[in-house]
Write an enzyme that holds these catalytic residues in place. Structure first.
Site, PDB file in Angstrom:
ATOM      1  N   HIS A  18      62.401  61.251  33.962  1.00 13.59           N
ATOM      2  CA  HIS A  18      62.999  60.181  34.096  1.00 13.59           C
ATOM      3  C   HIS A  18      64.053  59.603  33.548  1.00 13.59           C
ATOM      4  O   HIS A  18      65.350  59.690  34.327  1.00 13.59           O
ATOM      5  CB  HIS A  18      62.309  59.053  34.429  1.00 13.59           C
ATOM      6  N   GLU A  40      58.086  60.673  30.492  1.00 15.10           N
ATOM      7  CA  GLU A  40      59.093  59.323  30.648  1.00 15.10           C
ATOM      8  C   GLU A  40      60.754  59.953  30.175  1.00 15.10           C
ATOM      9  O   GLU A  40      61.950  59.585  30.888  1.00 15.10           O
ATOM     10  CB  GLU A  40      58.859  58.381  29.459  1.00 15.10           C
TER      11      GLU A  40
END
Ligand code: ATP
Length: 570
Positions: free
Chosen positions: A417, A414
């Site tokens: 990203h 995450e």
């Protein structure tokens, strides 16, 4: 129960047959047959009182003296009637009803009805009951708890576009005087939970009119004709009030586009829909009645519904934007003791794509968490927990069960990203990053919202693809190529679809035109290049990647503000 009824049916049928048989034998008044010649002779001798010419094969006649009736064959001679009339014999034309046929017909009718009734009851006991119950529509006018426009936060455009309808319901005569044709049907369309029902209620509330609510699916029943009669009943009730708002939720159940298959029609649905349209076109000019229908998908509705004079005003009730979310949250926090540490503006920013109903639900779930803890007020933690309940089903109870390694992988995935979004596409908003697993299976998410634009540049599309790749690339950099996980499958799907558009739809590859094989090859090379570029980018910001992932592991959830701080500190 079924067997009992069938036995009952058979018994009744036998009994009916026996009784009718008895009656028939007792009152046997069947006319005797005579020859046509004999009949003509009797005509000549004035022995006949009256004649009945049947359209079938027989002539029936009655004798003057005895009053007895006889039958003779009918030669269907068109001159016969005139001959008889010339002799002053009354002639009737009709069907031949003898005692035999009366009894026979009656017997078959009773037989048929009895069988039908009992078989129907035996096989269909419960549905029959409900079909009867459906004759009474459960739509009830409610004026108590009446709402007004102030109870709806946001949706300003929708409010504007229905204001005149409120006025029309209040003063239908005013519009009639000018010959204005007000929309009698309005369709609210938009995603679930955006306040369509609320808006319809508020229109009724503002106009001081009763509110009748039904669902399209209530009308579509197994029994043909029930839906149509329910519609008529509903309108009858509304008409008695002179002004009313009739709200039909899920209008799609009635008014879906007809399938191209001609056999695919549904009689009941069409009958109900026709009844609805007929009722709508039959409003008198002094009546302030408006029908509001709601659907999630306008494009699935039959065009016939949207024609002028029908549901000719369509109002979009969409997902709330940032401002609207803020005011919806403010509206629903009013009766809740929310801790001063909770910043509604932040919450509004973190709830992109939330509907009004989800926002209401978010605060409500948070209040339930606080109540369970018997806390003084609703804290940020309560809201955080509620966030996951609302977004992704309920939060997994046993988070400790998620192995530390998995948490780490998710955190880096995450963070990859988020970092890529922050730097490669700075106009994007990273609303929230989390590693909390949800019962829906998502390991964590990073809400990365590209701004709404008319066009995207080639560079922007490439950045989007790199943002999708950054999760897997981060995993690879940190844990090695052999330890990458399946968590990136969705990312790859999106990247693949984007690159296909990039090459084939937008002609952004090396060439404008490709063979299918050539296009596939170009997509593959481009994706490989972009993946390598993504890895290079993350390696160059590896310290920051580590910092974000560590913070994520510590706090489990990072807001946009947290991310910005980490970026600034790097
Ligand atoms: P569906 O399409 O699922 O029938 P809907 O669009 O009719 O949904 P409503 O039933 O009107 O949605 O909304 C559900 C609840 O969400 C409302 O009772 C209200 O609490 C809240 N809500 C939705 N939109 C708003 C809004 N704009 N302002 C305030 N509350 C809202």
């Amino acid at each position: 129960m079924k067997n009992k009824n069938l036995i009952g049916a058979l018994a009744l049928v036998l009994l009916t047959a026996a009784i009718l048989g008895g009656i028939y034998w007792k009152n046997r008044t069947v006319p005797e047959n005579t020859s046509y010649l004999e009949f003509l002779q009797m005509v000549e001798e004035n022995q006949i009182a009256e004649v009945t010419l049947t359209d079938g094969a027989w002539i029936k006649f009655k004798l003057v003296d005895s009053g007895l009736e006889y039958l003779t064959e009918n030669p269907r001679n068109p001159a016969l009637k005139e001959e008889l009339l010339k002799k002053n014999i009354p002639v009737a034309e009709g069907s031949l009803t003898t005692g035999k046929s009366v009894a026979g017909n009656a017997a078959s009718i009773v037989f048929f009805c009895a069988v039908l009734f009992f078989v129907y009851r035996a096989s269909n006991r419960a549905p029959m009951k409900s079909a009867m119950a459906l004759n009474v529509t459960d739509a009830s006018a409610s004026q108590e708890n009446s709402l007004c426009f102030d109870d709806i936060a946001g949706n300003e455009e929708a409010k504007d576009s229905v204001e005149d309808i409120v006025d029309f319901i209040r003063n239908p005569d005013k519009y009639a005087r000018y010959g204005a044709r007000m929309p009698r049907g309005v369709i609210f369309y938009g995603p679930p939970g955006t306040g369509k029902t609320l808006m319809a209620k508020a229109i009724a509330g503002e106009a001081g009119a009763p509110f009748y609510a039904v669902s399209g699916s209530d009308f579509v029943q197994m029994y043909v004709g029930v839906g149509a009669s329910r519609v008529r009943e509903l309108f009858q009730k509304a008409r008695a009030d002179r002004k009313a708002v009739i709200f039909i939720d899920e209008i799609d159940a009635l008014g879906k586009k007809r399938s191209s298959n001609p056999q695919g029609g549904n009689d009941e649905r069409e009958q109900t829909l026709n009844a609805l349209l007929t009722e709508m076109s039959g409003f008198a000019s002094g009546e302030g009645i408006v029908v509001i229908a709601a659907t999630n998908r306008l494009d699935t509705l039959d065009e016939a519904l949207l024609r002028p004079g029908r549901f000719d005003r369509q109002v979009e009730i969409g997902l709330p934007d940032l401002n609207a979310r803020r005011s919806i949250l403010n509206l629903h926090q009013k009766n809740k003791p929310i801790s001063g540490a909770v910043n509604m503006n932040d919450l509004a920013r973190q709830t992109v794509y939330f509907s009004g109903a989800m926002l209401e639900n978010l605060l409500n779930e948070a209040a339930i968490f606080a109540a369970k803890r018997a806390a003084d007020n609703i804290t940020l933690e309560d809201i955080d927990k509620a966030y996951y309940t609302v977004v992704a089903g309920s939060e997994k109870k046993d988070r400790s069960g998620a192995a530390q390694k998995e948490r780490q992988i998710t955190a880096y995935h995450e963070s990859g990203h988020a970092l890529a979004a922050k730097f490669l596409s700075p106009e994007n908003m990273v609303a929230k990053i989390t590693i909390i697993p949800s019962t829906k299976g998502a390991g964590g998410f990073c809400v990365n919202i590209p701004p709404d634009k008319m066009y995207y540049t080639k560079k922007e599309l490439e950045s989007q693809i790199m943002i999708h790749f950054a999760g897997r690339a981060a995993e690879e950099i940190i844990f090695g190529a052999d330890n990458v996980t399946t968590g990136a499958s969705n990312d790859f799907e999106k990247a693949r679809s984007l690159i296909q558009d990039y090459v084939m739809k937008y002609g952004m590859g090396k060439s404008l035109l490709y063979s299918e094989e050539g296009a596939r090859e170009e997509c593959r090379t481009l994706l490989e290049d972009l993946y390598i570029k993504t890895k290079k980018f993350l390696i160059s910001r590896r310290d920051l990647l580590n910092a974000i992932a560590e913070e994520l592991l510590r706090k489990e959830t990072l807001t946009e503000g947290d991310l910005n701080q980490l970026v600034e500190a790097a």
